[in-house]
Design a protein around this motif. Structure first.
Motif, PDB file in Angstrom:
ATOM      1  N   GLU A  84      -7.639   9.208   6.417  1.00 43.74           N
ATOM      2  CA  GLU A  84      -8.173   9.762   7.667  1.00 43.74           C
ATOM      3  C   GLU A  84      -9.353  10.681   7.390  1.00 43.74           C
ATOM      4  O   GLU A  84     -10.369  10.619   8.088  1.00 43.74           O
ATOM      5  CB  GLU A  84      -7.080  10.547   8.408  1.00 43.74           C
ATOM      6  CG  GLU A  84      -5.996   9.691   9.008  1.00 43.74           C
ATOM      7  CD  GLU A  84      -4.867  10.513   9.590  1.00 43.74           C
ATOM      8  OE1 GLU A  84      -3.932   9.894  10.124  1.00 43.74           O
ATOM      9  OE2 GLU A  84      -4.888  11.753   9.496  1.00 43.74           O
ATOM     10  N   TYR A 108      -9.979  18.553  -1.149  1.00 40.34           N
ATOM     11  CA  TYR A 108      -8.757  18.231  -0.406  1.00 40.34           C
ATOM     12  C   TYR A 108      -7.585  18.072  -1.377  1.00 40.34           C
ATOM     13  O   TYR A 108      -6.479  18.563  -1.107  1.00 40.34           O
ATOM     14  CB  TYR A 108      -8.939  16.954   0.419  1.00 40.34           C
ATOM     15  CG  TYR A 108      -7.636  16.416   0.948  1.00 40.34           C
ATOM     16  CD1 TYR A 108      -6.953  17.072   1.957  1.00 40.34           C
ATOM     17  CD2 TYR A 108      -7.075  15.266   0.413  1.00 40.34           C
ATOM     18  CE1 TYR A 108      -5.741  16.604   2.431  1.00 40.34           C
ATOM     19  CE2 TYR A 108      -5.865  14.780   0.879  1.00 40.34           C
ATOM     20  CZ  TYR A 108      -5.205  15.457   1.885  1.00 40.34           C
ATOM     21  OH  TYR A 108      -4.006  14.983   2.341  1.00 40.34           O
ATOM     22  N   ARG A 132      -4.239  14.111  16.684  1.00 40.46           N
ATOM     23  CA  ARG A 132      -2.851  13.669  16.554  1.00 40.46           C
ATOM     24  C   ARG A 132      -2.009  14.258  17.683  1.00 40.46           C
ATOM     25  O   ARG A 132      -1.193  13.572  18.281  1.00 40.46           O
ATOM     26  CB  ARG A 132      -2.311  14.087  15.180  1.00 40.46           C
ATOM     27  CG  ARG A 132      -0.949  13.547  14.863  1.00 40.46           C
ATOM     28  CD  ARG A 132      -0.556  13.740  13.403  1.00 40.46           C
ATOM     29  NE  ARG A 132      -1.212  12.715  12.595  1.00 40.46           N
ATOM     30  CZ  ARG A 132      -2.287  12.919  11.839  1.00 40.46           C
ATOM     31  NH1 ARG A 132      -2.841  14.093  11.759  1.00 40.46           N
ATOM     32  NH2 ARG A 132      -2.817  11.942  11.137  1.00 40.46           N
ATOM     33  N   ARG A 149      -3.335  10.595   5.042  1.00 45.27           N
ATOM     34  CA  ARG A 149      -4.172  11.725   5.450  1.00 45.27           C
ATOM     35  C   ARG A 149      -5.513  11.695   4.705  1.00 45.27           C
ATOM     36  O   ARG A 149      -6.554  11.990   5.270  1.00 45.27           O
ATOM     37  CB  ARG A 149      -3.456  13.058   5.186  1.00 45.27           C
ATOM     38  CG  ARG A 149      -2.186  13.261   5.992  1.00 45.27           C
ATOM     39  CD  ARG A 149      -2.515  13.235   7.481  1.00 45.27           C
ATOM     40  NE  ARG A 149      -1.364  13.228   8.314  1.00 45.27           N
ATOM     41  CZ  ARG A 149      -0.882  14.285   8.958  1.00 45.27           C
ATOM     42  NH1 ARG A 149      -1.473  15.448   8.848  1.00 45.27           N
ATOM     43  NH2 ARG A 149       0.174  14.162   9.720  1.00 45.27           N
ATOM     44  N   LEU A 152      -8.528  16.663  13.172  1.00 46.23           N
ATOM     45  CA  LEU A 152      -7.634  15.512  13.032  1.00 46.23           C
ATOM     46  C   LEU A 152      -6.248  15.839  13.577  1.00 46.23           C
ATOM     47  O   LEU A 152      -5.611  14.995  14.223  1.00 46.23           O
ATOM     48  CB  LEU A 152      -7.566  15.061  11.576  1.00 46.23           C
ATOM     49  CG  LEU A 152      -8.825  14.350  11.064  1.00 46.23           C
ATOM     50  CD1 LEU A 152      -8.797  14.223   9.548  1.00 46.23           C
ATOM     51  CD2 LEU A 152      -8.977  12.992  11.723  1.00 46.23           C
ATOM     52  N   GLU A 153      -5.775  17.046  13.333  1.00 45.91           N
ATOM     53  CA  GLU A 153      -4.474  17.453  13.890  1.00 45.91           C
ATOM     54  C   GLU A 153      -4.543  17.508  15.414  1.00 45.91           C
ATOM     55  O   GLU A 153      -3.592  17.129  16.093  1.00 45.91           O
ATOM     56  CB  GLU A 153      -4.035  18.807  13.334  1.00 45.91           C
ATOM     57  CG  GLU A 153      -3.354  18.716  11.991  1.00 45.91           C
ATOM     58  CD  GLU A 153      -2.117  17.849  11.999  1.00 45.91           C
ATOM     59  OE1 GLU A 153      -1.168  18.119  12.764  1.00 45.91           O
ATOM     60  OE2 GLU A 153      -2.081  16.869  11.229  1.00 45.91           O
ATOM     61  N   ALA A 176      -3.790  23.248  16.623  1.00 45.40           N
ATOM     62  CA  ALA A 176      -3.880  22.523  15.358  1.00 45.40           C
ATOM     63  C   ALA A 176      -4.287  23.465  14.228  1.00 45.40           C
ATOM     64  O   ALA A 176      -5.185  24.282  14.385  1.00 45.40           O
ATOM     65  CB  ALA A 176      -4.892  21.390  15.492  1.00 45.40           C
ATOM     66  N   MET A 225      -9.616  18.973   9.153  1.00 43.40           N
ATOM     67  CA  MET A 225      -8.159  18.913   9.272  1.00 43.40           C
ATOM     68  C   MET A 225      -7.690  19.427  10.634  1.00 43.40           C
ATOM     69  O   MET A 225      -6.782  18.854  11.234  1.00 43.40           O
ATOM     70  CB  MET A 225      -7.503  19.683   8.121  1.00 43.40           C
ATOM     71  CG  MET A 225      -7.681  18.968   6.788  1.00 43.40           C
ATOM     72  SD  MET A 225      -6.774  19.716   5.415  1.00 43.40           S
ATOM     73  CE  MET A 225      -7.786  21.132   5.042  1.00 43.40           C
ATOM     74  N   LYS A 226      -8.330  20.488  11.147  1.00 43.50           N
ATOM     75  CA  LYS A 226      -7.987  20.991  12.482  1.00 43.50           C
ATOM     76  C   LYS A 226      -8.266  19.935  13.542  1.00 43.50           C
ATOM     77  O   LYS A 226      -7.449  19.698  14.434  1.00 43.50           O
ATOM     78  CB  LYS A 226      -8.792  22.244  12.808  1.00 43.50           C
ATOM     79  CG  LYS A 226      -8.339  23.490  12.134  1.00 43.50           C
ATOM     80  CD  LYS A 226      -9.236  24.637  12.573  1.00 43.50           C
ATOM     81  CE  LYS A 226      -9.159  25.795  11.635  1.00 43.50           C
ATOM     82  NZ  LYS A 226     -10.142  26.833  11.971  1.00 43.50           N
ATOM     83  N   PRO A 252      -4.984  23.574   9.796  1.00 44.70           N
ATOM     84  CA  PRO A 252      -5.185  22.736   8.611  1.00 44.70           C
ATOM     85  C   PRO A 252      -3.931  22.621   7.745  1.00 44.70           C
ATOM     86  O   PRO A 252      -3.686  21.579   7.146  1.00 44.70           O
ATOM     87  CB  PRO A 252      -6.312  23.423   7.847  1.00 44.70           C
ATOM     88  CG  PRO A 252      -6.737  24.592   8.623  1.00 44.70           C
ATOM     89  CD  PRO A 252      -5.909  24.686   9.848  1.00 44.70           C
ATOM     90  N   ASP A 255      -0.899  22.375   8.699  1.00 45.63           N
ATOM     91  CA  ASP A 255      -0.049  21.326   9.259  1.00 45.63           C
ATOM     92  C   ASP A 255      -0.490  19.961   8.746  1.00 45.63           C
ATOM     93  O   ASP A 255       0.336  19.099   8.445  1.00 45.63           O
ATOM     94  CB  ASP A 255      -0.112  21.340  10.795  1.00 45.63           C
ATOM     95  CG  ASP A 255       0.489  22.595  11.390  1.00 45.63           C
ATOM     96  OD1 ASP A 255       1.306  23.253  10.704  1.00 45.63           O
ATOM     97  OD2 ASP A 255       0.132  22.926  12.533  1.00 45.63           O
ATOM     98  N   PHE A 256      -1.777  19.761   8.666  1.00 46.74           N
ATOM     99  CA  PHE A 256      -2.333  18.504   8.156  1.00 46.74           C
ATOM    100  C   PHE A 256      -1.885  18.276   6.719  1.00 46.74           C
ATOM    101  O   PHE A 256      -1.555  17.158   6.328  1.00 46.74           O
ATOM    102  CB  PHE A 256      -3.865  18.567   8.233  1.00 46.74           C
ATOM    103  CG  PHE A 256      -4.548  17.298   7.825  1.00 46.74           C
ATOM    104  CD1 PHE A 256      -4.830  16.311   8.760  1.00 46.74           C
ATOM    105  CD2 PHE A 256      -4.941  17.083   6.512  1.00 46.74           C
ATOM    106  CE1 PHE A 256      -5.467  15.140   8.393  1.00 46.74           C
ATOM    107  CE2 PHE A 256      -5.584  15.918   6.137  1.00 46.74           C
ATOM    108  CZ  PHE A 256      -5.845  14.940   7.078  1.00 46.74           C
TER     109      PHE A 256
END
Length: 172
Positions: A19, A35, A120, A16, A116-117, A2, A113-114, A4, A6-7
């Motif tokens: 999230e 963000y 996912r 997003r 959360l990815e 993962a 973000m890492k 960030p 990518d997020f």
């Protein structure tokens, strides 16, 4: 793995953002402008993130509170190294605090973000409460680290006062 970026690049930005708000928990609104800047640039490169006063004054305690375990430990090591290296100017500790306060929100958001990815990628993002459990804050970690740092400062101050009362010159 993962990342960030990518997020930032995939998915609905509003979803997003929601999230992230759920992940961050308390005071999410202070992180979301950072963000938004990342989203506008489509990059997690370090933006000017403002200044995080709690991270400046509390140092590692704030990072432990936000569950940034690795960075909190690294910051503890840096603070200890700065304290133990002879002949460093006294302002060195202030510089470490300033840099960590400038980077605090960015570090937290890139970590969020890492994570959360990763949720996912493993398909756990839609499980009830998964985002909140992965993020949020750790009050016990903040209390424990705060007490430890408070005791260390008290012992250090006591030793300095004792040394001065015994005739040793004050630290410079």
């Amino acid at each position: 793995m993962a990342r960030p970026d990518d997020f930032l690049r995939h998915g609905d930005p509003a979803e997003r953002r929601d999230e992230l708000r759920r992940y961050i928990g308390p005071n999410a609104d202070s992180f979301l402008p950072v963000y938004d800047r990342m989203q506008a640039k489509q990059s997690s490169a370090l933006p000017w993130t403002g200044f995080c006063w709690p991270a400046f004054f509390l140092g590692p305690v704030w990072f432990f509170y936000r569950k940034l375990w690795l960075f909190a430990g690294l910051l503890c090591a840096i603070i200890l190294a700065v304290a133990l290296i002879p002949k460093l100017p006294p302002i060195s500790g202030l510089i470490v605090s300033f840099i960590s306060a400038r980077m605090a929100r960015w570090l937290y958001l890139t970590d969020a973000m890492k994570r959360l990815e990763a949720l996912r990628e493993t398909g756990q993002i839609n499980r009830p409460g998964a985002i909140e459990r992965a993020g949020g804050v750790s009050k016990p970690a903040a209390w424990i680290s705060g007490i430890i740092f408070g005791l260390l400062y008290a012992v250090t101050l006591g030793l300095v006062v004792y040394a001065i009362s015994e005739g040793y010159p004050p630290p410079q």
